[in-house]
Design an enzyme around this catalytic site. Sequence first.
Site, PDB file in Angstrom:
ATOM      1  N   GLU A 106      34.960 -79.045  38.278  1.00  0.00           N
ATOM      2  CA  GLU A 106      33.583 -79.757  37.812  1.00  0.00           C
ATOM      3  C   GLU A 106      33.572 -80.983  39.072  1.00  0.00           C
ATOM      4  O   GLU A 106      33.953 -82.005  38.857  1.00  0.00           O
ATOM      5  CB  GLU A 106      33.987 -80.436  36.482  1.00  0.00           C
ATOM      6  CG  GLU A 106      34.412 -79.601  35.331  1.00  0.00           C
ATOM      7  CD  GLU A 106      35.197 -80.479  34.298  1.00  0.00           C
ATOM      8  OE1 GLU A 106      34.604 -81.512  33.817  1.00  0.00           O
ATOM      9  OE2 GLU A 106      36.290 -80.247  34.111  1.00  0.00           O
ATOM     10  N   HIS A 142      31.628 -86.906  28.257  1.00  0.00           N
ATOM     11  CA  HIS A 142      30.662 -86.102  28.495  1.00  0.00           C
ATOM     12  C   HIS A 142      29.199 -86.187  27.716  1.00  0.00           C
ATOM     13  O   HIS A 142      28.700 -85.304  27.102  1.00  0.00           O
ATOM     14  CB  HIS A 142      31.056 -84.415  28.079  1.00  0.00           C
ATOM     15  CG  HIS A 142      32.254 -83.969  28.972  1.00  0.00           C
ATOM     16  ND1 HIS A 142      32.264 -84.489  30.397  1.00  0.00           N
ATOM     17  CD2 HIS A 142      33.301 -83.112  28.872  1.00  0.00           C
ATOM     18  CE1 HIS A 142      33.362 -83.856  30.854  1.00  0.00           C
ATOM     19  NE2 HIS A 142      33.894 -82.909  29.905  1.00  0.00           N
ATOM     20  N   HIS A 151      30.575 -77.277  33.711  1.00  0.00           N
ATOM     21  CA  HIS A 151      31.897 -77.271  33.138  1.00  0.00           C
ATOM     22  C   HIS A 151      32.284 -75.756  32.794  1.00  0.00           C
ATOM     23  O   HIS A 151      33.242 -75.649  31.877  1.00  0.00           O
ATOM     24  CB  HIS A 151      31.885 -77.978  31.766  1.00  0.00           C
ATOM     25  CG  HIS A 151      33.133 -78.549  31.380  1.00  0.00           C
ATOM     26  ND1 HIS A 151      34.431 -77.860  31.185  1.00  0.00           N
ATOM     27  CD2 HIS A 151      33.542 -79.854  31.305  1.00  0.00           C
ATOM     28  CE1 HIS A 151      35.122 -78.628  30.838  1.00  0.00           C
ATOM     29  NE2 HIS A 151      34.839 -80.049  30.773  1.00  0.00           N
TER      30      HIS A 151
END
Length: 335
Positions: free
Chosen positions: A300, A93, A168
């Site tokens: 996501e 991420h 997210h």
Amino acid sequence: MAEPKLFELNNGTIQLKVSNLGCTITSLSVPDKNGKLGDVVLGFDALEPYLKGAAPYFGCIVGRVANRIKDAKFTLDGAHYSLPINKPPNSLHGGHKGYDKVVWEVVEHKQGNKPSITFKYYSRDGEEGYPGELAVTATYTLTSATTLRLDMEAVPQNKPTPVSLAQHTYWNLGGHNSGNVLDHTIQILAKHVTPVDQNTIPTGEIMPVKDTPFDFTTEQKIGSRIHEVGIGYDHNYVLDCEDEQWGLKHAVKLKDPVSSRVLNLWTNAPGMQFYTANYVHGIVGKGGAQYDKHSGVCLETQGFPNAINQPDFPSIVVRPGEKYEHSMLFEFSVE
């Protein structure tokens, strides 16, 4: 440096609270079958826990590259890049301080019947190891009474770079404080997944979901076969079904049987990480609610994990002169 703040979008039916810290959705209230509003996202009342790192990516936009990059390195046009190993042995991420942990600039905040807010972030060359400057914008809009749209754009300024942003949010359509989501039904419009190795990196295979516990081509309870996949789902689905609207593919239908709330998600992304909050444990959230394992579900939409190192996956490289565009439409209803 801008201050982290909370902003509100309200169209009289749904109410969104979002922060310029990581473009984070902290609250989203939508009506149930009786018209009663309920907050359907996990999060905190104040910004302090987000700033302190207490949130496992609750509600935020992650980048420059969402999901995992194998061994935290990649090669692009012959140049080698090393990234922070923040989820050993991989980079996750965007690194130690991804786009979820920076304060974005608010460039526009509109009220009215289609309220919206636009955030902008200018990512530096070499930030968290990634090449080139990148101008990123994210706009949240309440496009109709019960629809939220997110439009993300990223424009490389001077060098090619991988880009894959993801939203997210952890969803619980029964209400953020209603317990686990194992009784929610879900339909995922995907005939394939990308199976993973022991470090959650895709092997490169595109596997049919038919006759596996990953098959949600028809509506199934999330909990129906979750025990067959280890600690829960954390897998990238290949969005390859035909249903389209507004130029976006239908990715998911999620339903809570108790409140009758339904979320249909539409996107232009090639994949979607289906994650059942397997690592959430004992987090005290809004109103003192306790969030535990499977207390929410993440949907996501994204480029495939580790696509930068996997030539057979759809490319996530964006070059100067090109624009990355990723839209998500969250359509709420009751049935």
